[in-house]
Write an enzyme that holds these catalytic residues in place. Sequence first.
Site, PDB file in Angstrom:
ATOM      1  CG  ASP A  27       0.594  -3.258  -5.997  1.00 46.05           C
ATOM      2  OD1 ASP A  27       0.274  -3.945  -6.976  1.00 46.05           O
ATOM      3  OD2 ASP A  27       0.013  -3.316  -4.904  1.00 46.05           O
ATOM      4  CG  ASP A  29      -6.706  -3.970  -5.717  1.00 52.68           C
ATOM      5  OD1 ASP A  29      -7.579  -3.178  -6.105  1.00 52.68           O
ATOM      6  OD2 ASP A  29      -6.908  -4.836  -4.843  1.00 52.68           O
ATOM      7  CG  ASP A 249      -1.129  -4.074  -1.326  1.00 46.40           C
ATOM      8  OD1 ASP A 249      -0.528  -4.424  -2.365  1.00 46.40           O
ATOM      9  OD2 ASP A 249      -2.275  -4.462  -1.054  1.00 46.40           O
TER      10      ASP A 249
HETATM   11  N1  PLP Z   1      -4.736 -10.481 -10.129  1.00 46.02           N
HETATM   12  C1  PLP Z   1      -6.025 -10.134 -10.264  1.00 46.02           C
HETATM   13  C2  PLP Z   1      -6.909 -10.944 -11.177  1.00 46.02           C
HETATM   14  C3  PLP Z   1      -6.550  -9.029  -9.568  1.00 46.02           C
HETATM   15  O1  PLP Z   1      -7.843  -8.684  -9.720  1.00 46.02           O
HETATM   16  C4  PLP Z   1      -5.670  -8.285  -8.723  1.00 46.02           C
HETATM   17  C5  PLP Z   1      -6.175  -7.130  -7.974  1.00 46.02           C
HETATM   18  O2  PLP Z   1      -7.255  -6.615  -8.216  1.00 46.02           O
HETATM   19  C6  PLP Z   1      -4.336  -8.690  -8.613  1.00 46.02           C
HETATM   20  C7  PLP Z   1      -3.903  -9.782  -9.325  1.00 46.02           C
HETATM   21  C8  PLP Z   1      -3.344  -7.951  -7.765  1.00 46.02           C
HETATM   22  O3  PLP Z   1      -3.045  -6.746  -8.430  1.00 46.02           O
HETATM   23  P1  PLP Z   1      -1.884  -5.762  -7.893  1.00 46.02           P
HETATM   24  O4  PLP Z   1      -0.564  -6.379  -8.299  1.00 46.02           O
HETATM   25  O5  PLP Z   1      -2.184  -4.458  -8.621  1.00 46.02           O
HETATM   26  O6  PLP Z   1      -2.086  -5.635  -6.429  1.00 46.02           O
HETATM   27 CA    CA Z   2      -1.465  -4.849  -4.478  1.00 45.51          CA
END
Ligand code: PLP
Ligand code: CA
Length: 310
Positions: A27, A29, A249
Site C-alpha cells: 500500500d 500512503d 496501514d
Molecule cells: N484515495 C485518495 C483520493 C487518496 O488521496 C488516498 C491517499 O492519499 C487514498 C485513497 C488512499 O491511498 P492508499 O490506498 O495508497 O493508502
Molecule cells: Ca494507506
Amino acid sequence: DGPRRCRRLEGEAARAVLANADTLLFDCDGVLWRGEAAVSGAAAVLGKLAAAGKRLCYVTNNSGRTRAAYTEKLRRLGFPPAEPRHIFSSAFCAARYLRQALPPGAAAYVLGSAALAAELEAVGIPHLGPGPAALPGPAPADWVAAPLDPAVRAVLVGFDEHFSYAKLCQALRYLLRGGPDCLLVGTNRDHRLPLEGGAGIPGTGCLVKAVETAAQREAFIVGKPNRFMFDCVAAEFPVDPARTIMVGDRLDTDILMGNSCGLTTLLTLSGVTALDEVRGCQDSSCAARHSLVPDYYVDSIADLLPALGE
Ligand code: PLP
Ligand code: CA
C-alpha cells in the site's frame, strides 16, 4: 488454527518471513510515504528487497494519479525503479474491469479525476464527465431534458474534487436509462482521507454512497478490500499467495484484502491505524472483526532493515 494473533515482526521471525516471500504488495500512503514525505528508511528497505530479487508491487486505492505518476513519485522519493506494470491503482484496475465488462465501443460516464480518465483512454474506453459539470439548464428539472450520450453503458465513480449535484443527477439519468445494462462501478470506499494533525477530508466512499443512494443499487468496487485488485496483480505476474506479503496501514482495506486472499499480512503503524484497534479486533467475539487482524505488525517498514542483513 484458532483466531489470528498479531505479533511484532522482528528478529529471526522477520528473517524467516521475508526469506519465504518472493512478492511484496505495498500500500502506498501511510506505508511508503505520508503525502509528499517518504517514511524515513522505507526507500532503503525496498532497495534491499529489490536487490534480494523480491518482486515489489504497489496497490493503492487512490484513483487520483496515473500509473506513470506513481512510478515518477517512487523515483522522486528514492525508491527502487518501478515500471507502470508494477502499479495497481484503483484507477488502473477500474479501467481494466470496464475493459473486460463493457462491449466494444461502449463509453463510461465518469465522476473522477483527469488521471482516471487517462487510465480509461489507455485501454481505449471512451468517457465523458471529468472536470466541473456544465449546468444543462437553470434548474434541476430542466437538466433531465438535456440529451444523453447513447454510447454510455457504465457509471464510474472515483475521487472527484468537482463532484456536484449536477453530476449526481447525470449519473442517475444514465443508470435509470440503462437499468441493469448500465454498470455502476466505484474505485474504492475509503470514507475519509487523513491529513496531518488529525484533520481529514471526505474520501471516495462518500461519493460512491451518494450515487448508490440515488440509484438504489450497489456499486461493484474494484479497490481494496475487494479481491479484484489482487486478481489484477495475479493476472500480470505469477504470484503464489503463500509466498506473498501484503503490507498496509489500514485494517478494513489492506489487511482485510490480504487475509481474504490468503496472503501473509503485515500492518505498519506509520499510517492511520493504532495497535489498540488491532487488539480490539483480536479480543472481539465477532468473526468479521477477526478477519481484520494482521499476522504481523511493525512500527514502520524501516524496522525490517536488520532482517535484510544490515
Ligand atoms: N484515495 C485518495 C483520493 C487518496 O488521496 C488516498 C491517499 O492519499 C487514498 C485513497 C488512499 O491511498 P492508499 O490506498 O495508497 O493508502
Ligand atoms: Ca494507506
